[in-house]
Design an enzyme around this catalytic site. Structure first.
Site, PDB file in Angstrom:
ATOM      1  N   ILE A 180     -33.357 -19.819 -43.336  1.00 41.27           N
ATOM      2  CA  ILE A 180     -32.437 -20.737 -43.990  1.00 41.27           C
ATOM      3  C   ILE A 180     -32.746 -22.172 -43.587  1.00 41.27           C
ATOM      4  CG2 ILE A 180     -30.652 -18.962 -44.169  1.00 41.27           C
ATOM      5  CD1 ILE A 180     -29.107 -20.420 -41.970  1.00 41.27           C
ATOM      6  N   CYS A 181     -32.515 -23.095 -44.494  1.00 42.43           N
ATOM      7  CA  CYS A 181     -32.793 -24.515 -44.267  1.00 42.43           C
ATOM      8  C   CYS A 181     -31.664 -25.132 -43.439  1.00 42.43           C
ATOM      9  CB  CYS A 181     -32.923 -25.235 -45.604  1.00 42.43           C
ATOM     10  SG  CYS A 181     -33.166 -27.003 -45.425  1.00 42.43           S
ATOM     11  N   LEU A 182     -32.024 -25.603 -42.258  1.00 52.74           N
ATOM     12  CA  LEU A 182     -31.042 -26.243 -41.379  1.00 52.74           C
ATOM     13  C   LEU A 182     -31.530 -27.608 -40.904  1.00 52.74           C
ATOM     14  CD1 LEU A 182     -30.045 -23.194 -39.152  1.00 52.74           C
ATOM     15  CD2 LEU A 182     -28.746 -24.188 -41.016  1.00 52.74           C
TER      16      LEU A 182
END
Length: 174
Positions: free
Chosen positions: A118-120
């Site tokens: 996931i993009c964090l």
């Protein structure tokens, strides 16, 4: 914590902060760090259960505590969507946050990297860096995965990219 909603602030202040600055290569110090990680995860899980907000299960997949697996779920339109959850602890931990993966969602949203990570980067990584080594796995789930699920799952469901398991089963029977 400026600009955060009161519920997020309240949740975050109840997750114990960690003190040991150690990663997987640090021997006994890493063992101490893992104990702190477990304490924080237990506190966060208990808090979620007492607030009727239970949304994940996770445990170390190896004795060294460098690989973690579990399940997370999100309820949208009164339907529960459940996903496999996994991540590895980077060798530069805690300076580097773990990259949380939801493999079955790989390629279904632009807010994800190859392998279902996931993009964090924009919102979470600067916060992690500012709070190193006090943040740990529980903080990554609270401030990284939880908001990501809340932002992405409704869009993925509404666009038809993911289907509820009951919908998928009934369409297979037809």
């Amino acid at each position: 914590m400026e600009g955060w909603d009161p519920n997020t602030k309240s949740t975050l202040t109840q997750i114990p902060l960690l003190t040991t600055k150690a990663g997987p290569r640090d021997g006994a110090a890493w063992t101490q760090r893992l104990k702190e990680e477990y304490r924080a995860l237990i506190a966060y899980t208990q808090m979620n259960k007492s607030n009727d907000n239970d949304w994940f299960r996770i445990s170390a997949a190896n004795p060294e505590g460098t690989r973690w697996t579990g399940k997370c779920w999100y309820v949208h339109n009164l339907l529960k969507y459940e996903f496999d959850l996994q991540f590895d602890i980077p060798v530069t931990y805690p300076a580097t946050a773990p990259e949380i993966e939801l493999p079955e969602l790989d390629g279904k949203t632009q807010k994800m990297y190859r392998g279902g990570k996931i993009c964090l980067t924009v919102h979470f990584k600067p916060l992690w860096a500012k709070n190193c080594p006090r943040f740990g796995i529980a903080h990554a789930l609270c401030l990284g995965l939880a908001p990501w699920l809340a932002a992405e799952i409704p869009i993925l469901v509404d666009s038809g990219m993911i289907k509820h398991k009951d919908d998928a089963a009934s369409s297979n029977e037809s």
